[in-house]
Design a protein around this motif. Structure first.
Motif, mmCIF file in Angstrom:
data_model
loop_
_atom_site.group_PDB
_atom_site.id
_atom_site.type_symbol
_atom_site.label_atom_id
_atom_site.label_comp_id
_atom_site.label_asym_id
_atom_site.label_seq_id
_atom_site.Cartn_x
_atom_site.Cartn_y
_atom_site.Cartn_z
ATOM 1 N N SER A 230 0.840 -1.215 0.000
ATOM 2 C CA SER A 230 0.000 0.000 0.000
ATOM 3 C C SER A 230 0.868 1.256 0.000
ATOM 4 O O SER A 230 0.558 2.244 -0.682
ATOM 5 C CB SER A 230 -0.914 -0.001 1.224
ATOM 6 N N LEU A 231 1.968 1.202 0.757
ATOM 7 C CA LEU A 231 2.870 2.348 0.819
ATOM 8 C C LEU A 231 3.488 2.631 -0.552
ATOM 9 O O LEU A 231 3.552 3.793 -1.000
ATOM 10 C CB LEU A 231 3.970 2.094 1.855
ATOM 11 N N GLU A 232 3.894 1.572 -1.236
ATOM 12 C CA GLU A 232 4.502 1.748 -2.560
ATOM 13 C C GLU A 232 3.475 2.297 -3.552
ATOM 14 O O GLU A 232 3.785 3.202 -4.355
ATOM 15 C CB GLU A 232 5.068 0.420 -3.061
ATOM 16 N N GLN A 233 2.259 1.760 -3.505
ATOM 17 C CA GLN A 233 1.213 2.253 -4.411
ATOM 18 C C GLN A 233 0.904 3.723 -4.153
ATOM 19 O O GLN A 233 0.732 4.515 -5.088
ATOM 20 C CB GLN A 233 -0.049 1.412 -4.233
ATOM 21 N N GLU A 234 0.864 4.097 -2.889
ATOM 22 C CA GLU A 234 0.570 5.490 -2.533
ATOM 23 C C GLU A 234 1.686 6.414 -3.019
ATOM 24 O O GLU A 234 1.422 7.509 -3.556
ATOM 25 C CB GLU A 234 0.418 5.590 -1.007
ATOM 26 N N MET A 235 2.939 5.974 -2.857
ATOM 27 C CA MET A 235 4.058 6.819 -3.283
ATOM 28 C C MET A 235 4.151 6.890 -4.802
ATOM 29 O O MET A 235 4.502 7.939 -5.370
ATOM 30 C CB MET A 235 5.364 6.293 -2.668
ATOM 31 N N GLN A 236 3.827 5.782 -5.470
ATOM 32 C CA GLN A 236 3.809 5.807 -6.940
ATOM 33 C C GLN A 236 2.734 6.767 -7.438
ATOM 34 O O GLN A 236 2.938 7.518 -8.406
ATOM 35 C CB GLN A 236 3.541 4.398 -7.479
ATOM 36 N N LYS A 237 1.597 6.744 -6.758
ATOM 37 C CA LYS A 237 0.502 7.621 -7.148
ATOM 38 C C LYS A 237 0.856 9.090 -6.943
ATOM 39 O O LYS A 237 0.463 9.970 -7.719
ATOM 40 C CB LYS A 237 -0.736 7.253 -6.321
ATOM 41 N N SER A 238 1.642 9.338 -5.861
ATOM 42 C CA SER A 238 2.014 10.732 -5.564
ATOM 43 C C SER A 238 2.936 11.312 -6.627
ATOM 44 O O SER A 238 3.028 12.530 -6.787
ATOM 45 C CB SER A 238 2.686 10.818 -4.194
#
Length: 349
Positions: A230-238
Motif C-alpha cells: 500500500s505504501l509503494e502504491q501510494e508513493m507511486q501515485k504521488s
C-alpha cells in the motif's frame, strides 16, 4: 495452604543429609545426623549435629541447628543442591517376575528385517536404569516451559519410553538408598542419548507452541507485506501529482527503491522474533536397580549369525527396545547394517 508437592525445610534437610552420605535418625521433631568429613566442611558444622524447625527443641550445645527459612545451614544446603544435579538411588523389589514366554514376547514386540531370532538362554540379573528429569524452556515471542522425565537402560543406553509412566503401578516395593559411587560412571556415557531424546520429546511437546508462533509469524508477514504494498502504491501515485518538483520526485523515487530492502529487514526482524530457541537443563537423576531377566538370542541374518541380548523389564513387563547404533533412537522395527549392528529404517543404508 501447603500443596502436595511442597517440601518442608526439615524434610528437605533430612533428604539432603542422607543423599550426601550422612547417617540420620529421626527423633520426633529432631533429626540427628552423623556427617562425613566432606559434608561437615560444606556445612561448616561439627561431625554430630541435630536439626529442627522448632527452636524449643534445640539447645545451646553447639551441635543443634534450626532449619527454618533463611537459616544459614539451610541456605548452604540449598546452595549445594542447586550447584549440581541432585542424584538419588532406588532399589526395586518384586514378588514375582516372568520366567518364560520370551519367544512370544519377542515376536509381539519386535520385527527383524532379514533376520530370525531364537532364544538360547534366560538368566536372572540385576539391571540398572537411569531416570532423568529435564526442564525445557522454549523462548520466542512468548516463553514456554515444561518438565520431561525419561528412563534409560544403564547398560545399553536405550531409551525405555513407558518406564516412567508405569513405575507407580508396577506392583513393586521401592527402597530409596544412596546411589553407589560407580553410578555416575554409568550415567556419563548416556549424555548424548539423553540430550537427543530430550530434544525429540521436547519437540513433540512444543508442537502446538511452534504452530502458534508460525501462525502469528505468517499473520504478521501478511500484514507487513500489505502495508509496504500500500505504501509503494501510494508513493507511486504521488509521483503523478502535477507541480511536483524534480527534487521531491527524486526523493520519492529513492524511497520507493528502498522499500524492498526495508521490507526484507522488517521480515528478518519478525523471523527472529518468532524463532524458537529451546534450552534443556537436567534437574534430577535417579539410579534404579531392579531384578530383571537377561535373554540371550541367536540372530540368523542370511548365512551369518550373531548373539544378541535383550533385557526383560519387570516394570514395563516388556523387553527394553534396542537402540539404533547410528542415531540412538529406540527401535522396534530392526534392520541391520553390514556389521550386523541394529539400525532404524532411516539409518539402514
Amino acid at each position: 495452604m501447603k500443596s502436595d508437592t511442597e517440601t518442608e525445610p526439615l524434610e528437605f534437610a533430612g533428604r539432603f543429609l542422607q543423599l550426601h552420605g550422612a547417617a540420620i535418625e529421626q527423633h520426633g521433631p529432631l533429626v540427628e545426623a552423623l556427617l562425613p568429613e566432606e559434608l561437615r566442611i560444606l556445612l561448616d558444622a561439627p561431625e554430630h549435629i541435630r536439626i529442627s524447625e522448632n527452636e524449643a527443641s534445640t539447645s545451646e550445645t553447639g551441635k543443634d541447628f534450626l532449619v527454618t527459612y533463611g537459616a544459614p545451614i539451610l541456605e548452604r544446603m540449598i546452595g549445594a543442591a542447586l550447584e549440581k544435579i541432585p542424584m538419588a538411588g532406588c532399589c526395586l523389589e518384586f514378588d514375582y517376575i516372568k520366567n518364560g514366554g520370551f519367544d512370544r514376547l519377542i515376536d509381539e514386540q519386535l520385527t527383524f528385517y532379514g533376520a530370525v531370532a531364537t532364544v538360547e538362554t534366560v538368566a536372572e540379573v540385576t539391571a540398572g536404569y537411569v531416570f532423568v528429569a529435564c526442564r525445557y524452556t522454549a523462548q520466542s515471542d512468548e516463553q514456554k516451559e515444561g518438565l520431561l522425565t525419561m528412563a534409560f537402560n544403564a547398560n545399553t543406553g536405550g531409551f525405555v519410553p513407558e518406564m516412567t509412566e508405569l513405575l507407580d503401578t508396577a506392583g513393586c516395593r521401592s527402597v530409596f538408598t544412596v546411589p553407589p559411587a560407580a553410578a555416575r560412571n554409568t550415567i556419563l556415557p548416556l549424555a548424548d542419548n539423553v540430550e537427543q531424546t530430550a530434544r525429540r520429546l521436547a519437540a513433540d511437546r512444543l508442537e502446538p507452541f511452534r504452530t502458534s508462533m508460525n501462525r502469528r509469524f505468517k499473520r504478521d508477514i501478511a500484514n507487513l507485506n500489505e502495508y509496504y504494498r500500500s505504501l509503494e502504491q501510494e508513493m507511486q501515485k504521488s509521483l503523478e501529482k502535477p507541480g511536483l518538483s524534480e527534487s521531491a520526485r527524486s526523493d520519492r523515487q529513492t524511497k520507493i527503491k528502498a522499500i524492498p530492502a526495508e521490507l526484507g529487514s522488517k521480515t528478518d526482524d519478525l523471523f527472529k522474533k518468532y524463532s524458537i530457541k529451546v534450552r534443556l537443563e537436567p534437574t534430577a537423576i535417579m539410579h534404579i536397580r531392579t531384578p530383571a531377566k537377561k535373554i540371550a538370542c541367536r540372530l540368523s541374518i542370511g548365512r551369518q549369525t550373531r548373539q544378541f541380548f535383550f533385557t526383560y523389564n519387570p516394570v514395563t513387563r516388556k523387553l527394553d527396545p534396542p537402540s539404533c547404533t547410528r542415531c540412538r533412537k529406540s527401535i522396534f522395527h530392526i534392520h541391520f547394517n553390514n556389521r550386523l549392528e541394529p539400525v532404524c529404517f532411516g539409518c539402514r543404508g
